[in-house]
Design an enzyme around this catalytic site. Structure first.
Site, mmCIF file in Angstrom:
data_model
loop_
_atom_site.group_PDB
_atom_site.id
_atom_site.type_symbol
_atom_site.label_atom_id
_atom_site.label_comp_id
_atom_site.label_asym_id
_atom_site.label_seq_id
_atom_site.Cartn_x
_atom_site.Cartn_y
_atom_site.Cartn_z
ATOM 1 N N GLN A 74 -7.782 -38.127 89.941
ATOM 2 C CA GLN A 74 -8.040 -39.135 88.912
ATOM 3 C C GLN A 74 -9.517 -39.162 88.517
ATOM 4 O O GLN A 74 -10.051 -40.210 88.143
ATOM 5 C CB GLN A 74 -7.589 -40.519 89.397
ATOM 6 C CG GLN A 74 -6.082 -40.720 89.328
ATOM 7 C CD GLN A 74 -5.557 -40.622 87.891
ATOM 8 O OE1 GLN A 74 -6.239 -40.969 86.930
ATOM 9 N NE2 GLN A 74 -4.331 -40.135 87.737
ATOM 10 N N SER A 75 -10.180 -38.028 88.591
ATOM 11 C CA SER A 75 -11.609 -37.968 88.264
ATOM 12 C C SER A 75 -11.881 -38.324 86.801
ATOM 13 O O SER A 75 -11.339 -37.701 85.882
ATOM 14 C CB SER A 75 -12.119 -36.556 88.550
ATOM 15 O OG SER A 75 -13.360 -36.336 87.917
ATOM 16 N N ASN A 76 -12.742 -39.312 86.588
ATOM 17 C CA ASN A 76 -13.191 -39.647 85.233
ATOM 18 C C ASN A 76 -14.063 -38.532 84.662
ATOM 19 O O ASN A 76 -14.035 -38.246 83.467
ATOM 20 C CB ASN A 76 -14.000 -40.951 85.254
ATOM 21 C CG ASN A 76 -13.166 -42.135 85.668
ATOM 22 O OD1 ASN A 76 -12.105 -42.387 85.090
ATOM 23 N ND2 ASN A 76 -13.620 -42.872 86.673
ATOM 24 N N CYS A 78 -13.826 -35.315 85.317
ATOM 25 C CA CYS A 78 -13.005 -34.185 84.882
ATOM 26 C C CYS A 78 -12.327 -34.501 83.550
ATOM 27 O O CYS A 78 -12.260 -33.649 82.661
ATOM 28 C CB CYS A 78 -11.973 -33.834 85.953
ATOM 29 S SG CYS A 78 -12.727 -33.057 87.404
#
Ligand SMILES: *Cc1c(COP(=O)(O)O)cnc(C)c1O
Length: 334
Positions: A74-76, A78
């Protein structure tokens, strides 16, 4: 300064600075102003776009055709890289930590919509082999005739820190326009680049304000070291005249809770309090934890009631959407 970095104009700047007056009526304590970096863009919103204006400009300057970066599922960071990469015509490859099955939600869904290629790995394998995994993707891209550019976690490095060096100058203009002086700035810290840029940027802009990084994962020593490392690299690369050892690097690691991306019911309560008094949306991974830490510290008297505080809202709303089950569980039948 010897070398000026290349920069692309990608974010909608300047972002507003707004006081949380209704929250203060309910909650008391000092006046808290929010620097609305959740409004830097639509899909690519948050703090990462400010760093990526410099990182992606560097990739263009080196004639890269593909971006390779990494983070949690859930990387912002990325998600912002996937969307901005699409906007600029780069191929995007994401090395992600964690296994996923079923329907993608939140940031991961946007990664897919943006056409990024996903390489997901179980957490222990990712942790032990990240450098090799990134190098492997880059080497496959080269073999296919692409020119890859690797961006480290969170775009936190000597290039990315420029994003918040500039944001600090922007914040000083906001404060001037409001006619206020501040002693404390609070921000969620996850890979250190935002804190590094704000700390050096406020100092360069002549402010004596302290930046407090609310850690969302690793401990205070890790972050202090990381912030100094990013700033030393930046100083060396661009020849900036600044005494890094003289900067105050303040990290509070007491609000991490059960772990990265895992929030306590109290954090969800704080997110609810801010949404229901101000219509402002925080997330359970970064801004909600940091804001919960800020309110707790106000209650415990670290910050005086008569000194205004700035909270930098670094985005993250898609991460909240991916935690609907955790939100429901935190309410436990209430
Ligand atoms: C990445 C991120 C942070 C932390 O910023 P770093 O520069 O990585 O320390 C804070 N908030 C949100 C919403 C983020 O996505």
């Amino acid at each position: 300064m010897k070398n000026k970095p290349p920069r692309l104009s990608l974010a909608r700047l300047p972002t507003p600075l707004e006081p949380l007056n209704r929250l203060r009526e309910v909650n008391g304590g000092p006046r808290i102003w929010v620097k609305r970096d959740d409004l830097t863009e639509s899909g690519a919103h948050g703090n990462k776009i400010r760093k990526l204006e410099f990182t992606l400009a560097q990739a263009k300057a080196e004639h890269a055709t593909a971006l390779v970066t990494c983070g949690g599922l859930q990387s912002n960071h990325c998600r912002a890289t996937a969307l901005l990469g699409a906007r600029l015509g780069f191929k995007v490859h994401l090395v992600l930590r964690g296994e996923h099955s079923g329907a993608a939600a939140g940031n991961l869904m946007l990664d897919q919509l943006a056409g990024a290629t996903i390489h997901a790995h179980p957490a222990p394998h990712y942790r032990d082999n990240l450098e090799e995994l990134l190098a492997g993707v880059a080497s496959d891209l080269r073999a296919a005739g692409e020119k890859p550019f690797i961006i480290p976690t969170g775009a936190s490095d000597e290039i990315g820190v420029w994003g918040y060096i500039n944001a600090a100058a922007e914040l000083m203009e906001d404060l001037d326009a409001e006619g206020i002086d501040i002693r404390n700035v609070v921000v969620a810290t996850g890979s250190g680049g935002t804190q590094a840029g704000l700390t050096a940027g406020l100092h360069l802009a002549g402010s004596a304000a302290n930046v407090w990084g609310m850690a969302v994962c690793d401990d205070a020593d890790w972050f202090k070291n990381k912030v100094r490392q990013d700033l030393s690299g930046w100083q060396a690369r661009y020849g900036v005249d600044i005494d890094i050892d003289a900067l105050n690097i303040n990290v509070d690691d007491r609000y991490i809770g059960p772990g990265y991306a895992r929030a306590t019911p109290e954090v969800f309560d704080t997110i609810g309090l801010v949404a229901s008094t101000e219509g402002l949306v925080l997330d359970p991974v970064y801004t909600g934890k940091a804001f919960h830490g800020l309110l707790s510290e106000c209650r415990d008297g670290r910050f005086r009631d008569d000194h205004d505080i700035v909270f930098v809202h670094t985005g993250g709303s898609f991460g909240l959407m991916a935690q609907a089950p955790e939100f429901a569980a935190s309410r436990g039948g209430r």
